[in-house]
Design an enzyme around this catalytic site. Structure first.
Site, PDB file in Angstrom:
ATOM      1  N   LYS A   1      -0.399 -21.306  78.142  1.00 42.75           N
ATOM      2  CA  LYS A   1       0.049 -20.771  76.845  1.00 42.75           C
ATOM      3  C   LYS A   1      -0.344 -19.312  76.692  1.00 42.75           C
ATOM      4  O   LYS A   1       0.420 -18.507  76.155  1.00 42.75           O
ATOM      5  CB  LYS A   1      -0.483 -21.628  75.686  1.00 42.75           C
ATOM      6  CG  LYS A   1       0.167 -23.021  75.671  1.00 42.75           C
ATOM      7  CD  LYS A   1      -0.012 -23.781  74.372  1.00 42.75           C
ATOM      8  CE  LYS A   1       0.830 -25.062  74.439  1.00 42.75           C
ATOM      9  NZ  LYS A   1       0.733 -25.932  73.301  1.00 42.75           N
TER      10      LYS A   1
ATOM     11  N   LYS B   1       7.777 -31.295  81.355  1.00 45.72           N
ATOM     12  CA  LYS B   1       7.605 -32.300  80.300  1.00 45.72           C
ATOM     13  C   LYS B   1       8.435 -31.936  79.071  1.00 45.72           C
ATOM     14  O   LYS B   1       8.654 -30.749  78.796  1.00 45.72           O
ATOM     15  CB  LYS B   1       6.124 -32.456  79.934  1.00 45.72           C
ATOM     16  CG  LYS B   1       5.554 -31.382  79.038  1.00 45.72           C
ATOM     17  CD  LYS B   1       4.330 -31.883  78.255  1.00 45.72           C
ATOM     18  CE  LYS B   1       4.020 -30.899  77.128  1.00 45.72           C
ATOM     19  NZ  LYS B   1       3.245 -31.419  76.052  1.00 45.72           N
TER      20      LYS B   1
ATOM     21  N   LYS C   1       7.429 -29.720  72.440  1.00 44.13           N
ATOM     22  CA  LYS C   1       7.838 -29.139  71.160  1.00 44.13           C
ATOM     23  C   LYS C   1       8.067 -27.643  71.302  1.00 44.13           C
ATOM     24  O   LYS C   1       8.988 -27.082  70.755  1.00 44.13           O
ATOM     25  CB  LYS C   1       6.754 -29.336  70.103  1.00 44.13           C
ATOM     26  CG  LYS C   1       6.560 -30.747  69.623  1.00 44.13           C
ATOM     27  CD  LYS C   1       5.809 -30.725  68.285  1.00 44.13           C
ATOM     28  CE  LYS C   1       4.816 -31.853  68.168  1.00 44.13           C
ATOM     29  NZ  LYS C   1       3.493 -31.579  68.728  1.00 44.13           N
TER      30      LYS C   1
HETATM   31  N1  AQP Z   1       6.534 -35.229  77.290  1.00 39.84           N
HETATM   32  C1  AQP Z   1       5.564 -36.040  76.888  1.00 39.84           C
HETATM   33  N2  AQP Z   1       5.452 -37.285  77.406  1.00 39.84           N
HETATM   34  C2  AQP Z   1       4.457 -38.129  76.999  1.00 39.84           C
HETATM   35  N3  AQP Z   1       3.541 -37.798  76.058  1.00 39.84           N
HETATM   36  C3  AQP Z   1       3.617 -36.567  75.510  1.00 39.84           C
HETATM   37  N4  AQP Z   1       2.903 -35.926  74.572  1.00 39.84           N
HETATM   38  C4  AQP Z   1       3.396 -34.679  74.379  1.00 39.84           C
HETATM   39  N5  AQP Z   1       4.447 -34.474  75.179  1.00 39.84           N
HETATM   40  C5  AQP Z   1       4.620 -35.630  75.895  1.00 39.84           C
HETATM   41  C6  AQP Z   1       1.776 -36.516  73.861  1.00 39.84           C
HETATM   42  O1  AQP Z   1       2.054 -36.454  72.461  1.00 39.84           O
HETATM   43  C7  AQP Z   1       0.889 -36.076  71.729  1.00 39.84           C
HETATM   44  C8  AQP Z   1       1.187 -34.752  71.026  1.00 39.84           C
HETATM   45  O2  AQP Z   1       0.088 -33.978  70.862  1.00 39.84           O
HETATM   46  P1  AQP Z   1       0.184 -32.485  70.337  1.00 39.84           P
HETATM   47  O3  AQP Z   1       0.870 -32.454  69.038  1.00 39.84           O
HETATM   48  O4  AQP Z   1      -1.188 -31.938  70.430  1.00 39.84           O
HETATM   49  O5  AQP Z   1       1.144 -31.729  71.343  1.00 39.84           O
HETATM   50  P2  AQP Z   1       1.087 -31.413  72.876  1.00 39.84           P
HETATM   51  O6  AQP Z   1       0.283 -32.379  73.662  1.00 39.84           O
HETATM   52  O7  AQP Z   1       0.724 -29.971  73.074  1.00 39.84           O
HETATM   53  O8  AQP Z   1       2.614 -31.671  73.299  1.00 39.84           O
HETATM   54  P3  AQP Z   1       3.928 -31.261  72.536  1.00 39.84           P
HETATM   55  O9  AQP Z   1       4.095 -32.153  71.348  1.00 39.84           O
HETATM   56  O10 AQP Z   1       5.104 -31.275  73.432  1.00 39.84           O
HETATM   57  O11 AQP Z   1       3.658 -29.810  72.084  1.00 39.84           O
HETATM   58  P4  AQP Z   1       3.578 -28.471  72.992  1.00 39.84           P
HETATM   59  O12 AQP Z   1       4.917 -27.892  72.908  1.00 39.84           O
HETATM   60  O13 AQP Z   1       2.540 -27.680  72.298  1.00 39.84           O
HETATM   61  O14 AQP Z   1       3.225 -28.860  74.404  1.00 39.84           O
HETATM   62  C9  AQP Z   1      -0.224 -35.979  72.765  1.00 39.84           C
HETATM   63  O15 AQP Z   1      -0.884 -37.222  72.879  1.00 39.84           O
HETATM   64  C10 AQP Z   1       0.519 -35.672  74.034  1.00 39.84           C
HETATM   65  O16 AQP Z   1      -0.186 -36.029  75.202  1.00 39.84           O
END
Ligand code: AQP
Length: 332
Positions: free
Chosen positions: A112, A195, A198
Site C-alpha cells: 500500500k 485477490k 475493495k
Molecule cells: N478476496 C478475498 N477473499 C477472501 N477473504 C477476503 N478478505 C478480503 N478480501 C478477501 C477478508 O475480508 C475481511 C476484510 O477485512 P478488511 O476490511 O480489513 O479489508 P482487507 O483485508 O484489507 O481486504 P479488502 O476488503 O479487499 O480491502 P483492501 O482493498 O483494503 O484490501 C478480512 O478478514 C479479509 O481477510
C-alpha cells in the site's frame, strides 16, 4: 466457550464477495460454538483518509451488512471500534512492544505504501497491524476468522501476545487464525490471479454484495477465463474457472468435483450462467435485509450502542490489567 473476534473496515459502500465468503459467513457460523464479538473497524479506515460524511454512512452500512448476513446481536457483541476508546489505548502499549523493522516487514504496508508514495504514506498505515493486534488482544480472543491476506497481520498479533505475556506475566491468550482454505482467497473476476479487493479491484472484477443483480450477472458473464473449454478445478492452469467453481461451491454447497462432472463437455458459458444465478439467489435476500436495516437507522444505532457497552466492559478489564502489569500508576 472460546472467544472469537473479527472486524472489517468501512472503506466501501458495499462489502464484496471475498469479504463475504472469506470472513463474514465464517463469523456467522462461529456464533453457534463461540462467544462472538464483531466490530466495524472505523479507526482503521482513517488510514485511507475518507470523507467524514462518507465514513459515517459506510460505518452504518457495514454494520447493516453484518446483521443482514446473520450476525445476531442477541448472541454476539456487535459494535463500532471508535466507540470503545480502549482499542487506541492498548495500541499505544503494543506499539511500544513492536520493533520498527518488524512493522516495516508487513507486506500489506509495503504494497500500500508503494502505491501511495512516500508523501501519501501515513504513520497510521504503518501502525495499522498494531491497532489490529490491540483489537484482538483487548477481548482475550482465542480465534480470529479472516481471509488469507490477513495471515501475516495475525502472526504479528500472536507475537505481540507472546511478548507481552513473557515480559509482564500471563495477560492474554495467543490467538489462532481461523482461515477456511477453500474460500480464503476469492479472486478478482477480471484478473483472477489477484485477490478481489475493495481498494485495488478493477471495477469489473469485483462483486459487491449490494450490486444490482443485472450488474452481477454481467460481471460474471464477462469473467476472464482461459482459451480452453474444459471446466476443471486447477488454480494454476485455470485460475478464472477455478475461482468461479469456488464461488459456486461455497454458495450452493455443491462439492467442486460434482460441479466438474455436471459441466463436463458443456463449456464455460453454461458455468457462468449458473454461477450468476447462484450468486444472485444468495445475495438478493441479503440486499433486502440490508435495506431493511438502513430504513431504521435508530434501531441500528441502538444495536451498536448496546454492543459498545458490552464490549467496553470487557475491554476495560483487559486494559486495566495491562496498564497495571506494565507499571502505569493507577488513577486512584
Ligand atoms: N478476496 C478475498 N477473499 C477472501 N477473504 C477476503 N478478505 C478480503 N478480501 C478477501 C477478508 O475480508 C475481511 C476484510 O477485512 P478488511 O476490511 O480489513 O479489508 P482487507 O483485508 O484489507 O481486504 P479488502 O476488503 O479487499 O480491502 P483492501 O482493498 O483494503 O484490501 C478480512 O478478514 C479479509 O481477510
Amino acid at each position: 466457550r472460546p472467544r472469537v473476534f473479527s472486524g472489517m473496515q468501512p472503506t466501501a459502500d458495499s462489502l464484496h464477495l471475498g469479504n463475504y465468503l472469506g470472513a463474514l459467513t465464517q463469523w456467522v457460523a462461529l456464533q453457534d460454538t463461540h462467544d462472538a464479538i464483531y466490530c466495524v473497524v472505523d479507526l482503521h479506515a482513517l488510514t485511507v483518509a475518507p470523507d467524514p460524511a462518507v465514513l459515517r454512512e459506510r460505518t452504518r452500512r457495514t454494520a447493516a451488512q453484518y446483521l443482514a448476513a446473520g450476525v445476531d446481536p442477541a448472541r454476539s457483541v456487535l459494535f463500532v471500534q471508535s466507540h470503545v476508546a480502549e482499542h487506541a489505548e492498548l495500541a499505544w502499549v503494543l506499539g511500544c512492544l513492536t520493533g520498527y523493522g518488524e512493522a516495516a516487514r508487513m507486506t500489506q504496508f509495503k504494497d500500500k505504501s508503494a502505491k501511495q508514495g512516500a508523501e501519501g504514506t501515513t504513520v497510521g498505515l504503518f501502525t495499522y497491524p498494531v491497532l489490529m493486534a490491540a483489537d484482538i488482544l483487548l477481548y482475550r480472543t482465542n480465534v480470529v476468522p479472516v481471509g488469507e491476506d490477513q495471515r501475516q497481520h495475525l502472526e504479528l498479533s500472536r507475537d505481540l501476545a507472546q511478548r507481552m505475556n513473557s515480559r509482564y506475566g500471563p495477560l492474554v491468550p495467543v490467538p489462532e487464525a481461523h482461515i477456511v482454505r477453500e474460500v480464503a482467497k476469492i479472486y478478482d473476476l477480471a484478473d483472477p490471479t489477484s485477490k478481489m479487493s475493495k481498494s485495488n479491484g478493477s471495477v469489473n472484477g469485483i462483486i459487491e454484495l449490494l450490486d444490482d443483480p443485472k450488474v452481477i450477472a454481467k460481471r460474471i458473464r464477462s469473467a476472464v477465463t482461459d482459451t480452453g473449454t474444459e471446466v476443471r478445478f486447477d488454480p494454476e492452469a485455470k485460475p478464472g474457472v477455478s475461482n468461479l467453481l469456488t464461488i459456486h461451491s461455497a454458495l450452493s454447497g455443491t462439492p467442486v468435483a460434482e460441479l466438474e462432472d455436471r459441466f463436463a463437455g458443456r463449456g464455460y458459458g453454461h458455468l457462468k450462467v449458473e454461477v450468476a444465478d447462484v450468486v444472485v439467489e444468495a445475495l438478493t435476500p441479503l440486499r433486502e435485509a440490508v435495506e431493511g436495516w438502513l430504513a431504521q437507522p435508530e434501531k441500528l444505532d441502538d444495536v451498536l450502542a448496546e454492543g459498545a457497552e458490552r464490549a467496553r466492559a470487557i475491554a476495560r478489564g483487559t486494559l486495566g490489567d495491562v496498564y497495571d502489569a506494565v507499571g502505569l500508576l493507577p488513577a486512584g
